[in-house]
Design a protein around this motif. Structure first.
Motif, short mmCIF file in Angstrom:
data_model
loop_
_atom_site.label_atom_id
_atom_site.label_comp_id
_atom_site.label_asym_id
_atom_site.label_seq_id
_atom_site.Cartn_x
_atom_site.Cartn_y
_atom_site.Cartn_z
N PHE A 5 0.73 -1.16 0.08
CA PHE A 5 0.06 -0.05 0.07
C PHE A 5 0.82 1.20 -0.08
O PHE A 5 1.84 1.23 0.57
N ARG A 6 0.31 2.34 -0.83
CA ARG A 6 1.10 3.45 -0.72
C ARG A 6 0.36 4.78 -0.13
O ARG A 6 -0.80 4.75 -0.53
N CYS A 7 0.97 5.28 0.94
CA CYS A 7 0.06 6.37 1.33
C CYS A 7 -0.14 7.35 0.52
O CYS A 7 0.53 8.00 -0.37
N LEU A 37 -8.95 1.18 5.12
CA LEU A 37 -8.82 0.67 3.87
C LEU A 37 -9.79 -0.42 3.81
O LEU A 37 -10.00 -1.36 4.42
N LEU A 208 -10.19 -0.05 -2.17
CA LEU A 208 -9.06 -0.89 -2.91
C LEU A 208 -9.70 -1.94 -3.74
O LEU A 208 -10.74 -2.77 -3.28
N HIS A 210 -8.38 -5.63 -5.74
CA HIS A 210 -7.33 -6.40 -6.32
C HIS A 210 -8.01 -7.36 -7.36
O HIS A 210 -9.02 -8.32 -6.87
#
Length: 258
Positions: A5-7, A37, A208, A210
């Motif tokens: 995960f990227r902030c 999230l 998110l 996936h």
């Protein structure tokens, strides 16, 4: 397992442990921003990806356990989707239908054979035909029990064959469900909404998705006829080869054992 995960605030990279609920509380180690999230992925999808990653990393027993759990949760997904589909055709509030579904599921939640029986009759009622794929051979029951209960260490070929069975059954169920998958997706969104409404003001929600190997959303037909399931014994092997790079990116690297 964890996922990367990227902030959104500072772009710092971190890893987040998968949560059973699909809802994850995260604080960035760099800028200290807080996030909730929400992973739009159903349990059977996540577990199947766990199995695929373990298989790619050479952990046959772990892969088998995850594929077996994924199949059980796929049967539950079918039950929940079809129950809510029927409820949507009545005047009963959705909340009441979900509460009744949850209460009924609790009576079978700890007994897989009861779940299998409940699924069999739900499938017969909706599809108008018996679930002929529930035979021990089609389910790979003996292999699963040897691995899960008797500590059997499987070969890669055996795990591949079992994964093919699970993949074939799950994709068949999703094709049969068609647009009914949206009812189970709505159930997940309602759970996310309840969590989101209780968030403190300083917590930012992030959704998110996936796109792993199994995705229920791919099978929503939006009114189009549902194609008959194909008998394709090599489907999983091709899909795994095609999406191996994606599966690699969905998880942080599993530690090597010594």
């Amino acid at each position: 397992m964890n996922f990367p995960f990227r902030c959104p605030a500072c772009d710092a990279a971190t890893t987040v442990p998968y949560a059973d609920t699909g809802m994850h509380d995260v604080r960035c180690a760099s800028c200290r921003a807080r996030y909730a999230l929400y992973l739009r992925q159903h349990k059977f999808e996540t577990l199947f990806d766990f199995g695929a990653r373990a298989l790619l990393d050479g952990y046959g027993r772990e892969a088998t356990l995850n594929f077996a759990s994924s199949l059980e949760r796929a049967l539950e997904f079918y039950l929940r989707a079809t129950t809510l589909e029927r409820a949507a055709g009545t005047d009963a509030p959705l909340e009441d239908a979900q509460a009744a579904l949850d209460a009924t599921w609790r009576t079978v939640a700890s007994q897989s054979e009861r779940q299998l029986g409940a699924f069999a009759f739900a499938y017969l009622t909706r599809e108008g035909r018996a679930p002929d794929f529930l035979t021990p051979g089609a389910l790979g029951t003996d292999f699963r029990n040897r691995v899960v209960h008797r500590g059997y260490i499987p070969t890669r070929a055996e795990v591949d064959a079992y994964a093919e069975k699970v993949y074939a059954i799950t994709t068949r169920l999703l094709r049969d469900l068609g647009d009914a998958v949206t009812h189970a997706q709505l159930e997940q969104e309602r759970a996310f909404e309840a969590h989101l409404l209780a968030l403190p003001d300083d917590v930012q929600p992030v959704f998110l998705e996936h796109s792993g190997i199994l995705r229920a959303a791919r099978h929503a037909t939006h009114g189009a006829p549902v194609a008959a399931p194909a008998n394709d014994p090599g489907a999983f092997a091709r899909v795994l080869q095609e999406r191996a790079p994606l599966i690699e990116r969905l998880f942080t690297k599993m530690p090597k054992r010594h």
